[in-house]
Design a protein around this motif. Structure first.
Motif, PDB file in Angstrom:
ATOM      1  N   ALA A  34       2.513   5.512  -1.823  1.00 39.21           N
ATOM      2  CA  ALA A  34       1.750   4.872  -0.939  1.00 39.21           C
ATOM      3  C   ALA A  34       1.657   5.266   0.345  1.00 39.21           C
ATOM      4  O   ALA A  34       1.077   4.633   1.117  1.00 39.21           O
ATOM      5  CB  ALA A  34       2.456   3.337  -0.843  1.00 39.21           C
ATOM      6  N   GLN A  35       1.736   6.534   0.468  1.00 39.38           N
ATOM      7  CA  GLN A  35       1.590   6.964   1.895  1.00 39.38           C
ATOM      8  C   GLN A  35       0.156   7.562   2.299  1.00 39.38           C
ATOM      9  O   GLN A  35      -0.647   8.292   1.335  1.00 39.38           O
ATOM     10  CB  GLN A  35       2.551   8.097   2.113  1.00 39.38           C
ATOM     11  N   ASP A  36      -0.409   7.029   3.012  1.00 44.39           N
ATOM     12  CA  ASP A  36      -1.889   7.400   3.598  1.00 44.39           C
ATOM     13  C   ASP A  36      -1.484   8.082   4.977  1.00 44.39           C
ATOM     14  O   ASP A  36      -1.584   7.255   6.053  1.00 44.39           O
ATOM     15  CB  ASP A  36      -2.861   6.465   3.590  1.00 44.39           C
ATOM     16  N   GLY A  37      -1.628   9.417   5.372  1.00 48.18           N
ATOM     17  CA  GLY A  37      -1.129   9.696   6.456  1.00 48.18           C
ATOM     18  C   GLY A  37       0.075   9.519   7.112  1.00 48.18           C
ATOM     19  O   GLY A  37       1.011   9.646   6.241  1.00 48.18           O
ATOM     20  N   ALA A  38       0.212   8.833   8.111  1.00 43.80           N
ATOM     21  CA  ALA A  38       1.353   8.509   8.790  1.00 43.80           C
ATOM     22  C   ALA A  38       1.693   6.753   8.250  1.00 43.80           C
ATOM     23  O   ALA A  38       2.680   6.221   8.545  1.00 43.80           O
ATOM     24  CB  ALA A  38       1.266   8.375  10.306  1.00 43.80           C
ATOM     25  N   THR A  39       0.813   6.398   7.441  1.00 44.67           N
ATOM     26  CA  THR A  39       0.887   4.790   7.321  1.00 44.67           C
ATOM     27  C   THR A  39       1.291   4.910   5.944  1.00 44.67           C
ATOM     28  O   THR A  39       0.966   5.686   4.915  1.00 44.67           O
ATOM     29  CB  THR A  39      -0.561   4.086   7.335  1.00 44.67           C
ATOM     30  N   ILE A  40       2.243   3.808   5.539  1.00 40.38           N
ATOM     31  CA  ILE A  40       2.910   3.549   4.184  1.00 40.38           C
ATOM     32  C   ILE A  40       2.367   2.399   3.760  1.00 40.38           C
ATOM     33  O   ILE A  40       2.721   1.349   4.596  1.00 40.38           O
ATOM     34  CB  ILE A  40       4.229   3.719   4.038  1.00 40.38           C
ATOM     35  N   THR A  41       1.701   2.071   2.951  1.00 39.45           N
ATOM     36  CA  THR A  41       1.088   0.648   2.335  1.00 39.45           C
ATOM     37  C   THR A  41       2.335  -0.075   1.653  1.00 39.45           C
ATOM     38  O   THR A  41       2.752   0.272   0.649  1.00 39.45           O
ATOM     39  CB  THR A  41      -0.146   0.825   1.428  1.00 39.45           C
ATOM     40  N   GLY A  42       2.872  -1.051   2.187  1.00 40.07           N
ATOM     41  CA  GLY A  42       3.710  -2.031   1.672  1.00 40.07           C
ATOM     42  C   GLY A  42       5.182  -1.731   1.936  1.00 40.07           C
ATOM     43  O   GLY A  42       5.626  -0.463   1.969  1.00 40.07           O
ATOM     44  N   LEU A  43       6.003  -2.615   2.218  1.00 43.71           N
ATOM     45  CA  LEU A  43       7.525  -2.431   2.408  1.00 43.71           C
ATOM     46  C   LEU A  43       8.207  -2.695   1.312  1.00 43.71           C
ATOM     47  O   LEU A  43       9.350  -2.441   1.196  1.00 43.71           O
ATOM     48  CB  LEU A  43       7.972  -3.535   3.694  1.00 43.71           C
ATOM     49  N   ASP A  44       7.375  -3.206   0.066  1.00 47.58           N
ATOM     50  CA  ASP A  44       8.123  -3.536  -1.092  1.00 47.58           C
ATOM     51  C   ASP A  44       7.572  -2.690  -2.195  1.00 47.58           C
ATOM     52  O   ASP A  44       6.518  -2.229  -2.053  1.00 47.58           O
ATOM     53  CB  ASP A  44       8.351  -4.998  -1.270  1.00 47.58           C
ATOM     54  N   ALA A  45       8.362  -2.646  -3.190  1.00 44.10           N
ATOM     55  CA  ALA A  45       7.912  -1.536  -4.333  1.00 44.10           C
ATOM     56  C   ALA A  45       6.689  -2.346  -5.095  1.00 44.10           C
ATOM     57  O   ALA A  45       6.011  -1.439  -5.481  1.00 44.10           O
ATOM     58  CB  ALA A  45       9.029  -1.582  -5.578  1.00 44.10           C
ATOM     59  N   TYR A  46       6.570  -3.697  -5.143  1.00 45.36           N
ATOM     60  CA  TYR A  46       5.262  -4.087  -6.003  1.00 45.36           C
ATOM     61  C   TYR A  46       3.861  -3.570  -5.255  1.00 45.36           C
ATOM     62  O   TYR A  46       2.946  -2.826  -5.586  1.00 45.36           O
ATOM     63  CB  TYR A  46       5.215  -5.508  -6.202  1.00 45.36           C
ATOM     64  N   THR A  47       3.939  -3.778  -3.865  1.00 49.51           N
ATOM     65  CA  THR A  47       3.030  -3.746  -3.161  1.00 49.51           C
ATOM     66  C   THR A  47       2.650  -1.973  -2.997  1.00 49.51           C
ATOM     67  O   THR A  47       1.222  -1.312  -3.070  1.00 49.51           O
ATOM     68  CB  THR A  47       3.072  -3.946  -1.584  1.00 49.51           C
ATOM     69  N   GLN A  48       3.515  -0.972  -2.979  1.00 52.90           N
ATOM     70  CA  GLN A  48       3.684   0.373  -2.869  1.00 52.90           C
ATOM     71  C   GLN A  48       2.981   0.609  -4.183  1.00 52.90           C
ATOM     72  O   GLN A  48       2.093   1.587  -4.505  1.00 52.90           O
ATOM     73  CB  GLN A  48       4.792   1.054  -2.737  1.00 52.90           C
ATOM     74  N   ALA A  49       3.592   0.172  -5.279  1.00 50.34           N
ATOM     75  CA  ALA A  49       2.989   0.519  -6.764  1.00 50.34           C
ATOM     76  C   ALA A  49       1.455   0.534  -6.848  1.00 50.34           C
ATOM     77  O   ALA A  49       0.897   1.105  -7.526  1.00 50.34           O
ATOM     78  CB  ALA A  49       3.847  -0.295  -7.876  1.00 50.34           C
ATOM     79  N   LYS A  50       1.060  -0.803  -6.356  1.00 48.79           N
ATOM     80  CA  LYS A  50      -0.392  -1.218  -6.324  1.00 48.79           C
ATOM     81  C   LYS A  50      -1.005  -0.317  -5.800  1.00 48.79           C
ATOM     82  O   LYS A  50      -2.365   0.284  -6.259  1.00 48.79           O
ATOM     83  CB  LYS A  50      -0.498  -2.500  -5.745  1.00 48.79           C
ATOM     84  N   ARG A  51      -0.825   0.196  -4.470  1.00 47.72           N
ATOM     85  CA  ARG A  51      -1.489   1.107  -3.764  1.00 47.72           C
ATOM     86  C   ARG A  51      -1.522   2.479  -4.724  1.00 47.72           C
ATOM     87  O   ARG A  51      -2.477   3.130  -4.505  1.00 47.72           O
ATOM     88  CB  ARG A  51      -0.894   1.385  -2.333  1.00 47.72           C
ATOM     89  N   ILE A  52      -0.319   2.953  -4.958  1.00 45.63           N
ATOM     90  CA  ILE A  52      -0.489   4.246  -5.938  1.00 45.63           C
ATOM     91  C   ILE A  52      -1.420   3.973  -7.010  1.00 45.63           C
ATOM     92  O   ILE A  52      -2.211   5.208  -7.259  1.00 45.63           O
ATOM     93  CB  ILE A  52       1.095   4.183  -6.289  1.00 45.63           C
ATOM     94  N   LEU A  53      -1.278   3.220  -7.648  1.00 42.44           N
ATOM     95  CA  LEU A  53      -2.192   3.028  -8.860  1.00 42.44           C
ATOM     96  C   LEU A  53      -3.812   2.953  -8.393  1.00 42.44           C
ATOM     97  O   LEU A  53      -4.519   3.439  -9.082  1.00 42.44           O
ATOM     98  CB  LEU A  53      -1.849   1.659  -9.569  1.00 42.44           C
ATOM     99  N   GLU A  54      -3.984   2.373  -7.391  1.00 43.48           N
ATOM    100  CA  GLU A  54      -5.323   2.726  -6.784  1.00 43.48           C
ATOM    101  C   GLU A  54      -5.565   3.870  -6.477  1.00 43.48           C
ATOM    102  O   GLU A  54      -6.869   4.459  -6.940  1.00 43.48           O
ATOM    103  CB  GLU A  54      -5.460   1.681  -5.569  1.00 43.48           C
ATOM    104  N   LYS A  55      -4.687   4.709  -5.885  1.00 41.59           N
ATOM    105  CA  LYS A  55      -5.059   5.987  -5.477  1.00 41.59           C
ATOM    106  C   LYS A  55      -5.205   6.974  -6.733  1.00 41.59           C
ATOM    107  O   LYS A  55      -6.055   7.891  -6.895  1.00 41.59           O
ATOM    108  CB  LYS A  55      -3.846   6.620  -4.652  1.00 41.59           C
ATOM    109  N   ILE A  56      -4.186   6.721  -7.648  1.00 40.08           N
ATOM    110  CA  ILE A  56      -4.430   7.414  -8.994  1.00 40.08           C
ATOM    111  C   ILE A  56      -5.804   7.049  -9.594  1.00 40.08           C
ATOM    112  O   ILE A  56      -6.344   8.186 -10.046  1.00 40.08           O
ATOM    113  CB  ILE A  56      -3.470   7.063  -9.921  1.00 40.08           C
ATOM    114  N   GLY A  57      -6.289   5.814  -9.488  1.00 37.88           N
ATOM    115  CA  GLY A  57      -7.524   5.653 -10.008  1.00 37.88           C
ATOM    116  C   GLY A  57      -8.778   6.225  -9.381  1.00 37.88           C
ATOM    117  O   GLY A  57      -9.664   6.759  -9.936  1.00 37.88           O
ATOM    118  N   LEU A  58      -8.488   6.617  -8.062  1.00 32.23           N
ATOM    119  CA  LEU A  58      -9.680   7.168  -7.361  1.00 32.23           C
ATOM    120  C   LEU A  58      -9.651   8.765  -7.751  1.00 32.23           C
ATOM    121  O   LEU A  58     -10.887   9.455  -7.742  1.00 32.23           O
ATOM    122  CB  LEU A  58      -9.390   7.201  -5.885  1.00 32.23           C
ATOM    123  N   ALA A  59      -8.502   9.158  -7.930  1.00 31.98           N
ATOM    124  CA  ALA A  59      -8.563  10.732  -8.511  1.00 31.98           C
ATOM    125  C   ALA A  59      -8.992  10.862  -9.872  1.00 31.98           C
ATOM    126  O   ALA A  59      -9.657  11.870 -10.033  1.00 31.98           O
ATOM    127  CB  ALA A  59      -6.966  11.221  -8.418  1.00 31.98           C
TER     128      ALA A  59
END
Length: 126
Positions: A34-59
């Motif tokens: 869930a890292q985008d540059g210096a920013t990490i989206t989400g402090l919890d595992a669920y929010t991080q997982a959601k961002r990761i899945l978005e990024k995987i979908g974009l790829a």
């Protein structure tokens, strides 16, 4: 033909990897957080997982694939107790697709704020 997909992260050239690689009808997405540059989206595992899945979908989209082509995912957690939250995020994307999946606890990820990392494999048949 080999298609390399970059996220634009500066460490891709340093480490020598691509966000995703498509060879023929197979697309492999590298470990994604869930890292985008210096920013990490989400402090919890669920929010991080959601961002990761978005990024995987974009790829996948850039490679001409979609979630429906996914045959395998790998999930790495720094705390296995987060499995339900991460599993819920994974299920929101893949409940109908049901790829083979592995979920493991690891000692650490590259940044201590990161709780989850995922990889995915797709095979385009249509």
């Amino acid at each position: 033909m080999r298609q390399l997909i970059s996220s634009g992260a500066p460490w891709e050239t340093i480490v020598g990897y691509s966000r995703a690689v498509r060879v023929g009808n197979v697309v492999e997405v590298a470990g994604t957080t869930a890292q985008d540059g210096a920013t990490i989206t989400g402090l919890d595992a669920y929010t991080q997982a959601k961002r990761i899945l978005e990024k995987i979908g974009l790829a996948f989209r850039e490679a001409g694939a979609g979630y429906q082509h996914v045959v395998r995912t790998r999930i790495y957690l720094t705390d296995i107790n987060d499995w339900e939250a991460v599993g819920r995020a994974h299920g929101e994307v893949f409940s109908a697709i049901r790829p083979a999946s592995t979920m493991l606890e690891v000692k650490a990820l590259i940044d201590p704020r990161l709780l989850v990392e995922m990889e995915a494999t797709a095979i385009i048949l249509d």
